[in-house]
Scaffold this active site. Structure first.
Site, PDB file in Angstrom:
ATOM      1  N   ARG A 137       0.831  -1.208   0.000  1.00 36.26           N
ATOM      2  CA  ARG A 137       0.000   0.000   0.000  1.00 36.26           C
ATOM      3  C   ARG A 137       0.868   1.262   0.000  1.00 36.26           C
ATOM      4  NH1 ARG A 137      -2.716   3.215   4.147  1.00 36.26           N
ATOM      5  NH2 ARG A 137      -4.780   3.850   3.470  1.00 36.26           N
TER       6      ARG A 137
ATOM      7  N   HIS B  68       0.634   4.298  -2.660  1.00 37.18           N
ATOM      8  CA  HIS B  68       0.379   5.680  -2.232  1.00 37.18           C
ATOM      9  C   HIS B  68       1.523   6.610  -2.615  1.00 37.18           C
ATOM     10  CE1 HIS B  68      -3.148   5.247   0.790  1.00 37.18           C
ATOM     11  NE2 HIS B  68      -3.288   4.460  -0.245  1.00 37.18           N
ATOM     12  N   ASP B  69       2.713   6.039  -2.771  1.00 30.38           N
ATOM     13  CA  ASP B  69       3.820   6.847  -3.282  1.00 30.38           C
ATOM     14  C   ASP B  69       3.620   7.105  -4.775  1.00 30.38           C
ATOM     15  OD1 ASP B  69       6.288   8.175  -3.519  1.00 30.38           O
ATOM     16  OD2 ASP B  69       7.335   6.305  -3.980  1.00 30.38           O
TER      17      ASP B  69
ATOM     18  N   VAL C  12       0.921   9.564  -6.392  1.00 34.80           N
ATOM     19  CA  VAL C  12       1.144  10.995  -6.198  1.00 34.80           C
ATOM     20  C   VAL C  12       2.468  11.386  -6.859  1.00 34.80           C
ATOM     21  CG1 VAL C  12       1.444  12.819  -4.465  1.00 34.80           C
ATOM     22  CG2 VAL C  12      -0.119  10.911  -4.019  1.00 34.80           C
TER      23      VAL C  12
ATOM     24  N   GLY D 157       4.135  10.092  -9.260  1.00 38.11           N
ATOM     25  CA  GLY D 157       5.052   9.025  -9.649  1.00 38.11           C
ATOM     26  C   GLY D 157       5.768   8.367  -8.480  1.00 38.11           C
TER      27      GLY D 157
ATOM     28  N   ASP E  49       8.405   8.242  -6.621  1.00 37.28           N
ATOM     29  CA  ASP E  49       9.608   9.028  -6.344  1.00 37.28           C
ATOM     30  C   ASP E  49      10.008   9.019  -4.877  1.00 37.28           C
ATOM     31  OD1 ASP E  49       7.507  10.454  -5.353  1.00 37.28           O
ATOM     32  OD2 ASP E  49       8.085  12.379  -6.227  1.00 37.28           O
TER      33      ASP E  49
ATOM     34  N   SER F 261       8.396  10.137  -2.469  1.00 39.55           N
ATOM     35  CA  SER F 261       8.016  11.376  -1.769  1.00 39.55           C
ATOM     36  C   SER F 261       7.203  11.100  -0.509  1.00 39.55           C
ATOM     37  CB  SER F 261       7.245  12.307  -2.706  1.00 39.55           C
ATOM     38  OG  SER F 261       6.046  11.712  -3.137  1.00 39.55           O
TER      39      SER F 261
ATOM     40  N   GLU G 284       3.463  14.159   3.077  1.00 39.58           N
ATOM     41  CA  GLU G 284       2.308  13.418   2.560  1.00 39.58           C
ATOM     42  C   GLU G 284       1.802  12.425   3.609  1.00 39.58           C
ATOM     43  OE1 GLU G 284       3.468  11.641  -1.222  1.00 39.58           O
ATOM     44  OE2 GLU G 284       4.046  13.589  -2.041  1.00 39.58           O
TER      45      GLU G 284
ATOM     46  N   ASN H 153      -3.324   8.767   4.354  1.00 41.86           N
ATOM     47  CA  ASN H 153      -2.112   8.192   4.950  1.00 41.86           C
ATOM     48  C   ASN H 153      -2.071   8.321   6.465  1.00 41.86           C
ATOM     49  OD1 ASN H 153      -1.048   7.596   2.382  1.00 41.86           O
ATOM     50  ND2 ASN H 153      -0.114   9.625   2.202  1.00 41.86           N
TER      51      ASN H 153
ATOM     52  N   PRO I 299      -7.365   7.676  -4.556  1.00 42.44           N
ATOM     53  CA  PRO I 299      -8.683   7.047  -4.687  1.00 42.44           C
ATOM     54  C   PRO I 299      -9.231   6.722  -3.298  1.00 42.44           C
ATOM     55  CG  PRO I 299      -7.116   6.048  -6.200  1.00 42.44           C
ATOM     56  CD  PRO I 299      -6.326   6.970  -5.314  1.00 42.44           C
TER      57      PRO I 299
ATOM     58  N   HIS J  75      -7.577  -5.225  -2.873  1.00 41.34           N
ATOM     59  CA  HIS J  75      -8.116  -5.142  -1.511  1.00 41.34           C
ATOM     60  C   HIS J  75      -8.433  -6.505  -0.923  1.00 41.34           C
ATOM     61  CE1 HIS J  75      -8.864  -0.811  -2.430  1.00 41.34           C
ATOM     62  NE2 HIS J  75      -8.471  -0.723  -1.197  1.00 41.34           N
ATOM     63  N   THR J  76      -8.198  -7.556  -1.683  1.00 41.81           N
ATOM     64  CA  THR J  76      -8.430  -8.897  -1.134  1.00 41.81           C
ATOM     65  C   THR J  76      -7.322  -9.288  -0.171  1.00 41.81           C
ATOM     66  OG1 THR J  76      -7.332  -9.753  -3.106  1.00 41.81           O
ATOM     67  CG2 THR J  76      -9.733  -9.784  -3.091  1.00 41.81           C
TER      68      THR J  76
END
Ligand SMILES: *[C@@H]1O[C@H](CO)[C@@H](O)[C@H](O)[C@H]1NC(C)=O
Ligand SMILES: *[C@@H]1O[C@H](CO)[C@@H](O)[C@H](O)[C@H]1NC(C)=O
Ligand SMILES: *[C@@H]1O[C@H](CO)[C@@H](O)[C@H](O)[C@H]1NC(C)=O
Ligand SMILES: *[C@@H]1O[C@H](CO)[C@@H](O)[C@H](O)[C@H]1NC(C)=O
Ligand SMILES: *[C@@H]1O[C@H](CO)[C@@H](O)[C@H](O)[C@H]1NC(C)=O
Ligand SMILES: *[C@@H]1O[C@H](CO)[C@@H](O)[C@H](O)[C@H]1NC(C)=O
Ligand SMILES: *[C@@H]1O[C@H](CO)[C@@H](O)[C@H](O)[C@H]1NC(C)=O
Ligand SMILES: *[C@@H]1O[C@H](CO)[C@@H](O)[C@H](O)[C@H]1NC(C)=O
Length: 220
Positions: A67, A71-72, A75, A77, A79, A81, A93, A99, A167, A197-198
């Site tokens: 995850r 999440h990286d 946002v 690409g 990178d 961040s 972030e 997050n 999302p 999400h499984t």
């Protein structure tokens, strides 16, 4: 309320294949699965070892690292961040609603980084470490395997606003399609990523809303 539902944000395993594909489309010339073969040949096995160590203590860590990478990547690409903390120029972030209190695995990423630095100092980017950690996590979860492309540079800026727009569990189809489309992902990607999400753990939440003169429970 927003923060209590935050663990609903995508925990994407197929995400990697797809984001890797996306990234490949965008920067085909630079990324390569053999990027560190001569400069840090053991990087993959070091990452595998560290993730396996972490898994002994924390059975959720494979899903958490997966995850974290998604999440990286979503946002700006892949990178790294999401790993950046607050500073004079950064609003982290990590504090964004998707997050805050749900992104986890940062300590494991730090441990991997330390182990990698110990073997080959100043060579491997944090963005690549996160990509490798995610690939290993999906592999150890007996998910799909892929050859992770390496050679990413670490971002030096974060985007708190964009991280808040990942999302979400309450997004309707149109909104989800738009968010994925904005980062070059289509309906096939959306369906595959949602299917991720499984695995992992989600939070159950209920909120009471007052509408049309009645109190109703909305939850997930
Ligand atoms: C596992 O947990 C123990 C006890 O909390 C801790 O001492 C140890 O450092 C942890 N190991 C790893 C690899 O996180
Ligand atoms: C990071 O900075 C933002 C904006 O200044 C602040 O709201 C937030 O509390 C800070 N987070 C941490 C963990 O210090
Ligand atoms: C993150 O969560 C903490 C604890 O729930 C909360 O105090 C803080 O305000 C949240 N940060 C942001 C930026 O929403
Ligand atoms: C890579 O791993 C091999 C086998 O574990 C070891 O012999 C070698 O010294 C390591 N190389 C580096 C640069 O750490
Ligand atoms: C994938 O997992 C298998 C064990 O399930 C392991 O033998 C293999 O080395 C792993 N590959 C990577 C790249 O981590
Ligand atoms: C951060 O993301 C927002 C929307 O997601 C965008 O409008 C803005 O330009 C981005 N900021 C930077 C500095 O890239
Ligand atoms: C989907 O959500 C957006 C944003 O909340 C809203 O503007 C739009 O009308 C919704 N579309 C449908 C079909 O419900
Ligand atoms: C989405 O893109 C992939 C890769 O280019 C492609 O194989 C797939 O058919 C596309 N799906 C849709 C619904 O357009």
């Amino acid at each position: 309320m927003a923060s209590s539902s935050s663990s609903y944000w995508l925990t994407a395993s197929l995400a990697f294949i797809l984001t890797a594909t996306l990234l490949l489309r965008e920067s085909q010339a630079q990324l390569s699965s053999t990027f560190y073969d001569s400069t840090c040949p053991n990087v993959s096995s070091i990452v595998l070892d560290q993730v396996q160590q972490a898994q002994k203590n924390d059975t959720r860590i494979l899903a958490s690292l997966t995850r974290l990478f998604f999440h990286d990547c979503f946002v700006n690409g892949c990178d790294g961040s999401i790993l950046l903390d607050n500073s004079s120029t950064i609003v982290t972030e990590k504090d964004a609603a998707p997050n805050n209190n749900s992104a986890r695995g940062f300590g494991v990423v730090d441990n991997i980084k330390a182990a990698v630095e110990n073997s080959c100092s100043g060579i491997v980017s944090c963005a690549d470490i996160l990509a490798l950690a995610a690939e290993v996590s999906v592999n150890l979860s007996v998910g799909p395997k892929w050859s992770v492309l390496l050679g990413r540079r670490d971002g030096t800026t974060a985007n708190f606003t964009a991280a808040g727009n990942l999302p979400g569990p309450r997004d309707n189809l149109t909104t989800l399609q738009k968010k994925f489309n904005d980062v070059g992902l289509n309906d096939t990607d959306l369906v595959a990523l949602s299917g991720a999400h499984t695995f992992g753990r989600a939070q159950v939440w209920v909120s009471l809303q007052y509408s049309n003169g009645r109190m109703k429970a909305v939850g997930g």
